[in-house]
Scaffold this motif. Sequence first.
Motif, PDB file in Angstrom:
ATOM      1  N   CYS A 196       2.070  15.819   9.928  1.00 20.19           N
ATOM      2  CA  CYS A 196       2.069  16.996   9.055  1.00 20.19           C
ATOM      3  C   CYS A 196       2.825  16.774   7.753  1.00 20.19           C
ATOM      4  O   CYS A 196       2.987  17.700   6.957  1.00 20.19           O
ATOM      5  N   PHE A 197       3.295  15.543   7.529  1.00 19.45           N
ATOM      6  CA  PHE A 197       3.977  15.225   6.265  1.00 19.45           C
ATOM      7  C   PHE A 197       2.920  14.910   5.211  1.00 19.45           C
ATOM      8  O   PHE A 197       2.223  13.883   5.287  1.00 19.45           O
ATOM      9  N   ASP A 198       2.765  15.784   4.226  1.00 15.37           N
ATOM     10  CA  ASP A 198       1.708  15.606   3.229  1.00 15.37           C
ATOM     11  C   ASP A 198       2.229  15.294   1.834  1.00 15.37           C
ATOM     12  O   ASP A 198       1.451  15.198   0.886  1.00 15.37           O
ATOM     13  N   ALA A 199       3.558  15.112   1.702  1.00 14.35           N
ATOM     14  CA  ALA A 199       4.128  14.833   0.377  1.00 14.35           C
ATOM     15  C   ALA A 199       4.039  13.354   0.018  1.00 14.35           C
ATOM     16  O   ALA A 199       4.343  12.966  -1.109  1.00 14.35           O
ATOM     17  N   GLY A 200       3.613  12.524   0.974  1.00 12.25           N
ATOM     18  CA  GLY A 200       3.526  11.095   0.730  1.00 12.25           C
ATOM     19  C   GLY A 200       3.085  10.377   1.983  1.00 12.25           C
ATOM     20  O   GLY A 200       2.778  10.999   3.008  1.00 12.25           O
ATOM     21  N   PRO A 201       3.043   9.045   1.959  1.00 11.06           N
ATOM     22  CA  PRO A 201       2.638   8.274   3.133  1.00 11.06           C
ATOM     23  C   PRO A 201       3.627   8.436   4.289  1.00 11.06           C
ATOM     24  O   PRO A 201       4.782   8.811   4.087  1.00 11.06           O
ATOM     25  N   SER A 202       3.175   8.141   5.492  1.00  9.93           N
ATOM     26  CA  SER A 202       4.021   8.143   6.687  1.00  9.93           C
ATOM     27  C   SER A 202       3.981   6.753   7.305  1.00  9.93           C
ATOM     28  O   SER A 202       2.907   6.140   7.399  1.00  9.93           O
ATOM     29  N   LEU A 203       5.142   6.256   7.738  1.00  9.02           N
ATOM     30  CA  LEU A 203       5.240   4.933   8.356  1.00  9.02           C
ATOM     31  C   LEU A 203       6.077   5.064   9.618  1.00  9.02           C
ATOM     32  O   LEU A 203       7.245   5.462   9.554  1.00  9.02           O
ATOM     33  N   VAL A 229       8.507   9.032   1.247  1.00 11.33           N
ATOM     34  CA  VAL A 229       7.832   8.391   2.376  1.00 11.33           C
ATOM     35  C   VAL A 229       8.537   8.819   3.665  1.00 11.33           C
ATOM     36  O   VAL A 229       9.763   8.728   3.770  1.00 11.33           O
ATOM     37  N   TYR A 230       7.757   9.271   4.641  1.00 11.07           N
ATOM     38  CA  TYR A 230       8.310   9.582   5.959  1.00 11.07           C
ATOM     39  C   TYR A 230       8.376   8.270   6.739  1.00 11.07           C
ATOM     40  O   TYR A 230       7.376   7.557   6.890  1.00 11.07           O
ATOM     41  N   VAL A 231       9.566   7.931   7.244  1.00 13.59           N
ATOM     42  CA  VAL A 231       9.769   6.672   7.961  1.00 13.59           C
ATOM     43  C   VAL A 231      10.470   6.980   9.277  1.00 13.59           C
ATOM     44  O   VAL A 231      11.431   7.765   9.311  1.00 13.59           O
ATOM     45  N   ALA A 232      10.006   6.363  10.363  1.00 15.75           N
ATOM     46  CA  ALA A 232      10.637   6.585  11.661  1.00 15.75           C
ATOM     47  C   ALA A 232      10.496   5.345  12.523  1.00 15.75           C
ATOM     48  O   ALA A 232       9.584   4.526  12.330  1.00 15.75           O
ATOM     49  N   ALA A 233      11.407   5.205  13.476  1.00 16.05           N
ATOM     50  CA  ALA A 233      11.358   4.127  14.465  1.00 16.05           C
ATOM     51  C   ALA A 233      11.690   4.728  15.818  1.00 16.05           C
ATOM     52  O   ALA A 233      12.717   5.411  15.963  1.00 16.05           O
ATOM     53  N   GLU A 234      10.818   4.497  16.823  1.00 14.60           N
ATOM     54  CA  GLU A 234      11.024   5.062  18.153  1.00 14.60           C
ATOM     55  C   GLU A 234      10.481   4.118  19.215  1.00 14.60           C
ATOM     56  O   GLU A 234       9.644   3.248  18.935  1.00 14.60           O
ATOM     57  N   VAL A 259       0.813  -1.208   0.000  1.00 13.88           N
ATOM     58  CA  VAL A 259       0.000   0.000   0.000  1.00 13.88           C
ATOM     59  C   VAL A 259       0.851   1.263   0.000  1.00 13.88           C
ATOM     60  O   VAL A 259       0.580   2.222  -0.731  1.00 13.88           O
ATOM     61  N   VAL A 260       1.910   1.259   0.824  1.00 13.58           N
ATOM     62  CA  VAL A 260       2.755   2.449   0.937  1.00 13.58           C
ATOM     63  C   VAL A 260       3.438   2.770  -0.379  1.00 13.58           C
ATOM     64  O   VAL A 260       3.648   3.932  -0.735  1.00 13.58           O
ATOM     65  N   LYS A 261       3.800   1.733  -1.127  1.00  9.49           N
ATOM     66  CA  LYS A 261       4.513   1.923  -2.393  1.00  9.49           C
ATOM     67  C   LYS A 261       3.774   2.877  -3.321  1.00  9.49           C
ATOM     68  O   LYS A 261       4.370   3.721  -3.968  1.00  9.49           O
ATOM     69  N   ASP A 262       2.466   2.767  -3.357  1.00  5.00           N
ATOM     70  CA  ASP A 262       1.659   3.617  -4.233  1.00  5.00           C
ATOM     71  C   ASP A 262       0.645   4.439  -3.434  1.00  5.00           C
ATOM     72  O   ASP A 262      -0.330   4.941  -3.997  1.00  5.00           O
ATOM     73  N   GLY A 263       0.876   4.563  -2.122  1.00  2.10           N
ATOM     74  CA  GLY A 263      -0.098   5.220  -1.267  1.00  2.10           C
ATOM     75  C   GLY A 263      -0.151   6.725  -1.453  1.00  2.10           C
ATOM     76  O   GLY A 263       0.768   7.346  -1.987  1.00  2.10           O
ATOM     77  N   SER A 264      -1.246   7.318  -0.954  1.00  2.00           N
ATOM     78  CA  SER A 264      -1.417   8.765  -1.071  1.00  2.00           C
ATOM     79  C   SER A 264      -0.770   9.470   0.104  1.00  2.00           C
ATOM     80  O   SER A 264      -0.402   8.854   1.112  1.00  2.00           O
ATOM     81  N   GLY A 265      -0.666  10.789  -0.002  1.00  2.00           N
ATOM     82  CA  GLY A 265      -0.081  11.582   1.064  1.00  2.00           C
ATOM     83  C   GLY A 265      -0.939  11.625   2.306  1.00  2.00           C
ATOM     84  O   GLY A 265      -0.494  12.095   3.363  1.00  2.00           O
ATOM     85  N   GLN A 266      -2.177  11.142   2.256  1.00  2.00           N
ATOM     86  CA  GLN A 266      -3.061  11.151   3.418  1.00  2.00           C
ATOM     87  C   GLN A 266      -2.896   9.921   4.291  1.00  2.00           C
ATOM     88  O   GLN A 266      -3.412   9.882   5.405  1.00  2.00           O
TER      89      GLN A 266
END
Length: 679
Positions: free
Chosen positions: A106-113, A85-90, A52-59
């Motif tokens: 607030c990242f709207d340029a693509g999906p966030s993971l 894609v915004y990616v983070a691990a915490e 899904v993330v590969k072709d996902g929307s910014g929302q």
Amino acid sequence: MDKAAALLKQCQSDANVCRTLSAATAACTEKCGKCWAVLPLSPSSMTEVHSVVKDGSGQLGVVLVAEQGPVSQMEVLRAMEYGGVYVAAESMEGPGAMEVLAEAACFDAGPSLVLLAEANAIQADYRWTAFKHDPRRESQGLEPFCTQSDRVREEIQGFLSRQNLLTLIARKCLPKECAAGDAGGDLCQGLADASKTVTILYTSDTGHGEECAKAVARQCRAGGYASSAVRCGTLDSFDVSALATEPLIVFCVATAGKGEFPGNGRNFWNKLNDRSDLDLKELKYCIFGLGDSHYWGKGTEDSRVNFAKPARELDDLLEKMGAQRFLPTGFGDDQDVDQYHTGFGDWKSQLYSRLGVDKAEGGGGGDDGPVKTDEQIKCETKQLRGSMKESLDDITTGQIPFQDTKLIKSHGSYQQDDRDLREERQKMGVEPAFSFMIRVRLPGGFCTAEQWIAMDDICQNFANGTLKITTRQTWQVHGVLKRDVKNTMRAMNKACMDTLAACGDVCRNVLCTSRPDVCSKELHQEILDYTYAIHDHCLPRSGAYHEIFLMQGDDMAEKTQIMGSIPVEEEPLYGLTYLPRKFKVAVAIPPSNDVDLFAHCAGFIAIIEHGKLQGFNVAVGGGLGFTHSNQKTHPRLADVIGFCRPSDAKYVCECILTVARDFGDRTGRKHARIKYTVE
């Protein structure tokens, strides 16, 4: 999972939080702002997330919750490959959790993971690395990937180091756009509507088509194209059905046999002929064809019809299928003064201008630039040095530049790649699985038991575990990765062996009859000593080998740089140009001819009377190699031309070698062996 949902609500009071990915995806079309899916971390959930993330929307936003260890971060990290894609691990309880969720929201340029790990899941994992990858940081001149951890997980560091293989950020961008009327206007007219990638495909038996294709690829990268936006491979590695989706393809097509496609392009050509259903109206293409206009005789009808025939046939077929010609087809003729380089030089100038990369320095960043002949490379690379020292230290790629692949042969090595993986890796968009073959210099095939054991250890520690004995009385190891090449050479050096002149356009490993029953042990040793004398006398004297492979640290420079202190270094025997082709020598002890003496450039037949070595009969001009369908090449047995004393053998070999050096055919490597010079 409830805790993660609560954190999201704290960051974004009106956050739309779903328990399934499909629900979040559906909500993206109905609601503004991020729509979140909170899922447990598992192999099945990661597979679904990647799709899904590969072709996902910014929302779309995804939070993966790791409730128990061990926690793998690699699958989350690979989401960075898609770009945008915004990616983070915490850690869930860490102070950074709220921060990364706020940034992701607030990242709207693509999906966030976002991967959030429970404290008990990572408590005992000292390798856990909290990180974030924010594409927005690039616009500020910062690296998108950052971490506050003192220690970066080893596999994460390895992932980041292999940017060219895994393509962290698929930034497919054109070179800077030119304003109307600027000198770069050709780019706007030519490629602006051809998307952001260029695919270069080649087919060639001799390697000339491949050289041209790779020269174009290097120029594009040097001109501003992202590495991931430039793909280069054989015709057969490309899926014919994907032609319709490509914006621009550059073809470099050589000719084999009687106007046939070379071996690594025939399947593509046959499949293309069977696909009359393909609509290629969106494809732009250009072709450079290579051939020999006199191959079947000067002025003959066969030569006219078959000259660059595959290139012309491909051009006609693509045009019939609706493809748009990006540039007139160019041709390289081996009958030109500079062979195919003449036509390629004219054609590539037009191509580079249309692509907007004509202002770039060829190859860029220490690369090898435009295609050059072997003779040019030998003259311009500082006595076999080139840029090998730097390129072997470059950990961002598993290969070395094209010019260095020519030079490293004279140091006993060839760059290779795994043929079984070529097609798969080409489809993945990563470079071939490169490795190196390294061959030992072992005159007469003589070695000690200690050296054999050392070689066995070397092939286990640095190669693929196999130690091969060659037909020229030496060893070679395969599968050595670039990062291990220097260590392999140094390990051989510690065992009193080297690889100097084991390959390349120099005097190769000198053979000697190995059968112990042909003469006494003492006489055999005497002849072996003369074999060594011939070999050592004809060795290159350049200090390049020691500087590149053996030198370690500044303190060792003076000790190992054998000739580097000489202001202007030039080989006393080989000069700047070395030999036109390899030079093979053998020493035979009658009645045995286990070395196939008459198949060598130079041969020495031991003359023994009353148990004493009287001298050698000298044979010149042998060689069994030839190219099928090339009437200029043929096998030949050496001629016996005279007799020399044992102590003069090395000087006689030098004289034969210098004749090859001065009078050999340097215009065509297939006609460059001394057997043709003798004729």
